[in-house]
Design a protein around this motif. Structure first.
Motif, PDB file in Angstrom:
ATOM      1  N   PRO A  20       0.822  -1.220   0.000  1.00 55.07           N
ATOM      2  CA  PRO A  20       0.000   0.000   0.000  1.00 55.07           C
ATOM      3  C   PRO A  20       0.857   1.273   0.000  1.00 55.07           C
ATOM      4  CG  PRO A  20      -0.845  -1.577   1.588  1.00 55.07           C
ATOM      5  CD  PRO A  20       0.491  -2.092   1.134  1.00 55.07           C
ATOM      6  N   PHE A  21       1.924   1.271   0.762  1.00 53.76           N
ATOM      7  CA  PHE A  21       2.843   2.414   0.791  1.00 53.76           C
ATOM      8  C   PHE A  21       3.483   2.627  -0.580  1.00 53.76           C
ATOM      9  CE2 PHE A  21       7.341   3.548   0.959  1.00 53.76           C
ATOM     10  CZ  PHE A  21       7.263   4.834   1.464  1.00 53.76           C
ATOM     11  N   ILE A  22       3.904   1.556  -1.214  1.00 50.02           N
ATOM     12  CA  ILE A  22       4.534   1.637  -2.533  1.00 50.02           C
ATOM     13  C   ILE A  22       3.548   2.193  -3.553  1.00 50.02           C
ATOM     14  CG2 ILE A  22       5.565   0.277  -4.397  1.00 50.02           C
ATOM     15  CD1 ILE A  22       6.538  -1.677  -2.105  1.00 50.02           C
ATOM     16  N   ALA A  23       2.315   1.696  -3.530  1.00 51.62           N
ATOM     17  CA  ALA A  23       1.287   2.174  -4.453  1.00 51.62           C
ATOM     18  C   ALA A  23       0.972   3.650  -4.211  1.00 51.62           C
ATOM     19  CB  ALA A  23       0.022   1.330  -4.324  1.00 51.62           C
ATOM     20  N   LYS A  24       0.881   4.038  -2.946  1.00 55.19           N
ATOM     21  CA  LYS A  24       0.595   5.438  -2.613  1.00 55.19           C
ATOM     22  C   LYS A  24       1.731   6.340  -3.084  1.00 55.19           C
ATOM     23  CE  LYS A  24      -0.509   8.514   1.188  1.00 55.19           C
ATOM     24  NZ  LYS A  24      -0.714   8.659   2.614  1.00 55.19           N
ATOM     25  N   THR A  25       2.959   5.904  -2.897  1.00 51.31           N
ATOM     26  CA  THR A  25       4.108   6.694  -3.332  1.00 51.31           C
ATOM     27  C   THR A  25       4.141   6.795  -4.857  1.00 51.31           C
ATOM     28  OG1 THR A  25       5.339   6.000  -1.376  1.00 51.31           O
ATOM     29  CG2 THR A  25       6.611   6.932  -3.179  1.00 51.31           C
ATOM     30  N   ALA A  26       3.895   5.679  -5.536  1.00 55.71           N
ATOM     31  CA  ALA A  26       3.861   5.694  -7.003  1.00 55.71           C
ATOM     32  C   ALA A  26       2.741   6.611  -7.499  1.00 55.71           C
ATOM     33  CB  ALA A  26       3.686   4.285  -7.540  1.00 55.71           C
ATOM     34  N   SER A  27       1.592   6.568  -6.854  1.00 54.18           N
ATOM     35  CA  SER A  27       0.480   7.447  -7.226  1.00 54.18           C
ATOM     36  C   SER A  27       0.844   8.910  -7.029  1.00 54.18           C
ATOM     37  CB  SER A  27      -0.768   7.119  -6.395  1.00 54.18           C
ATOM     38  OG  SER A  27      -1.266   5.859  -6.737  1.00 54.18           O
ATOM     39  N   SER A  28       1.533   9.199  -5.951  1.00 53.20           N
ATOM     40  CA  SER A  28       1.966  10.564  -5.671  1.00 53.20           C
ATOM     41  C   SER A  28       2.934  11.066  -6.741  1.00 53.20           C
ATOM     42  CB  SER A  28       2.621  10.617  -4.293  1.00 53.20           C
ATOM     43  OG  SER A  28       3.190  11.864  -4.047  1.00 53.20           O
ATOM     44  N   CYS A  30       3.250   9.909  -9.835  1.00 54.85           N
ATOM     45  CA  CYS A  30       2.595   9.955 -11.142  1.00 54.85           C
ATOM     46  C   CYS A  30       1.411  10.924 -11.176  1.00 54.85           C
ATOM     47  CB  CYS A  30       2.116   8.562 -11.531  1.00 54.85           C
ATOM     48  SG  CYS A  30       3.469   7.409 -11.766  1.00 54.85           S
ATOM     49  N   LYS A  31       1.025  11.385 -10.008  1.00 55.53           N
ATOM     50  CA  LYS A  31      -0.095  12.321  -9.870  1.00 55.53           C
ATOM     51  C   LYS A  31      -1.404  11.740 -10.419  1.00 55.53           C
ATOM     52  CE  LYS A  31       2.676  16.515  -9.814  1.00 55.53           C
ATOM     53  NZ  LYS A  31       3.935  16.024  -9.547  1.00 55.53           N
ATOM     54  N   ARG A  32      -1.571  10.424 -10.196  1.00 59.80           N
ATOM     55  CA  ARG A  32      -2.819   9.748 -10.536  1.00 59.80           C
ATOM     56  C   ARG A  32      -2.881   8.452  -9.741  1.00 59.80           C
ATOM     57  NH1 ARG A  32      -2.442   5.392 -13.946  1.00 59.80           N
ATOM     58  NH2 ARG A  32      -0.488   5.118 -15.047  1.00 59.80           N
ATOM     59  N   PHE A  33      -4.088   7.892  -9.663  1.00 61.63           N
ATOM     60  CA  PHE A  33      -4.259   6.632  -8.939  1.00 61.63           C
ATOM     61  C   PHE A  33      -3.553   5.513  -9.699  1.00 61.63           C
ATOM     62  CE2 PHE A  33      -6.584   2.704  -8.052  1.00 61.63           C
ATOM     63  CZ  PHE A  33      -6.419   2.648  -6.683  1.00 61.63           C
ATOM     64  N   ILE A  34      -2.787   4.712  -8.987  1.00 61.31           N
ATOM     65  CA  ILE A  34      -2.066   3.590  -9.578  1.00 61.31           C
ATOM     66  C   ILE A  34      -2.698   2.290  -9.085  1.00 61.31           C
ATOM     67  CG2 ILE A  34       0.158   2.391  -9.716  1.00 61.31           C
ATOM     68  CD1 ILE A  34       0.109   5.113 -11.136  1.00 61.31           C
ATOM     69  N   ASP A  38      -0.885  -1.758 -13.010  1.00 64.70           N
ATOM     70  CA  ASP A  38      -0.204  -0.711 -13.785  1.00 64.70           C
ATOM     71  C   ASP A  38       1.309  -0.909 -13.774  1.00 64.70           C
ATOM     72  OD1 ASP A  38      -2.580   0.596 -14.411  1.00 64.70           O
ATOM     73  OD2 ASP A  38      -2.460   1.936 -12.677  1.00 64.70           O
ATOM     74  N   ASP A  39       1.937  -0.503 -14.873  1.00 70.31           N
ATOM     75  CA  ASP A  39       3.399  -0.581 -14.966  1.00 70.31           C
ATOM     76  C   ASP A  39       4.073   0.175 -13.827  1.00 70.31           C
ATOM     77  OD1 ASP A  39       3.238  -2.093 -17.257  1.00 70.31           O
ATOM     78  OD2 ASP A  39       3.629  -0.415 -18.612  1.00 70.31           O
ATOM     79  N   GLU A  40       3.505   1.302 -13.453  1.00 67.88           N
ATOM     80  CA  GLU A  40       4.091   2.120 -12.393  1.00 67.88           C
ATOM     81  C   GLU A  40       4.128   1.381 -11.053  1.00 67.88           C
ATOM     82  OE1 GLU A  40       2.385   4.883 -15.495  1.00 67.88           O
ATOM     83  OE2 GLU A  40       1.701   3.081 -14.477  1.00 67.88           O
ATOM     84  N   ILE A  76      11.931   5.115  -4.529  1.00 65.20           N
ATOM     85  CA  ILE A  76      10.696   4.920  -5.286  1.00 65.20           C
ATOM     86  C   ILE A  76      10.335   6.200  -6.031  1.00 65.20           C
ATOM     87  CG2 ILE A  76       8.210   4.471  -5.116  1.00 65.20           C
ATOM     88  CD1 ILE A  76       8.897   2.712  -2.666  1.00 65.20           C
ATOM     89  N   HIS A  77      10.447   7.322  -5.356  1.00 65.75           N
ATOM     90  CA  HIS A  77      10.138   8.609  -5.965  1.00 65.75           C
ATOM     91  C   HIS A  77      11.021   8.853  -7.189  1.00 65.75           C
ATOM     92  CE1 HIS A  77       8.583  12.684  -6.027  1.00 65.75           C
ATOM     93  NE2 HIS A  77       9.813  13.100  -6.203  1.00 65.75           N
ATOM     94  N   GLN A  78      12.304   8.605  -7.075  1.00 69.39           N
ATOM     95  CA  GLN A  78      13.227   8.816  -8.183  1.00 69.39           C
ATOM     96  C   GLN A  78      12.925   7.874  -9.344  1.00 69.39           C
ATOM     97  OE1 GLN A  78      16.947   8.372  -6.160  1.00 69.39           O
ATOM     98  NE2 GLN A  78      17.063  10.530  -5.611  1.00 69.39           N
ATOM     99  N   ALA A  79      12.595   6.635  -9.050  1.00 64.89           N
ATOM    100  CA  ALA A  79      12.254   5.678 -10.109  1.00 64.89           C
ATOM    101  C   ALA A  79      11.012   6.136 -10.859  1.00 64.89           C
ATOM    102  CB  ALA A  79      12.039   4.282  -9.522  1.00 64.89           C
ATOM    103  N   GLY A  80      10.042   6.647 -10.141  1.00 69.42           N
ATOM    104  CA  GLY A  80       8.819   7.160 -10.768  1.00 69.42           C
ATOM    105  C   GLY A  80       9.099   8.355 -11.651  1.00 69.42           C
ATOM    106  N   GLN A  81       9.958   9.244 -11.196  1.00 66.84           N
ATOM    107  CA  GLN A  81      10.305  10.406 -12.007  1.00 66.84           C
ATOM    108  C   GLN A  81      11.008   9.987 -13.288  1.00 66.84           C
ATOM    109  OE1 GLN A  81      12.503  12.685  -9.068  1.00 66.84           O
ATOM    110  NE2 GLN A  81      10.812  14.135  -8.934  1.00 66.84           N
ATOM    111  N   ARG A  82      11.910   9.011 -13.185  1.00 64.14           N
ATOM    112  CA  ARG A  82      12.605   8.518 -14.393  1.00 64.14           C
ATOM    113  C   ARG A  82      11.612   7.913 -15.376  1.00 64.14           C
ATOM    114  NH1 ARG A  82      16.276   6.765 -10.432  1.00 64.14           N
ATOM    115  NH2 ARG A  82      15.459   4.656 -10.538  1.00 64.14           N
TER     116      ARG A  82
END
Length: 89
Positions: A20-28, A30-34, A38-40, A76-82
């Motif tokens: 849940p933490f990983i999904a919430k961070t990825a959603s944050s 990507c600025k959308r629900f993950i 999803d690949d993210e 996680i944040h950096q991976a999402g930005q990349r």
């Protein structure tokens, strides 16, 4: 950390606990629900797993804090930005 010494059962338990933490961070990031499919979400899981490997408790800071270095949350944040940057190209 015992996980870093090869305890796969404990690694899987930790990843499952923090999904849940990983999904919430990825959603944050990507600025959308993950959703889990999803690949993210997969990228977040990979980043979290890599962060487990790179975490160095002797350097200080909590695994999930932004206080010092590349901790789980930052990684996680950096991976999402990349990933977002690569999709814009």
């Amino acid at each position: 950390m015992e996980i870093q010494r090869g305890n796969e059962s404990l690694r899987n338990e930790l990843i499952e606990q923090y999904k849940p933490f990983i999904a919430k961070t990825a959603s944050s990031v990507c600025k959308r629900f993950i959703r889990e499919e999803d690949d993210e979400a997969s990228i977040g899981l990979i980043a979290f797993n890599e962060a487990i490997e790179k975490y160095a408790p002797h350097k200080g800071g909590s695994f999930l804090s932004r206080e010092k270095g590349e901790t789980g949350l930052v990684y996680i944040h950096q991976a999402g930005q990349r990933e977002r940057a690569s999709r814009k190209e």
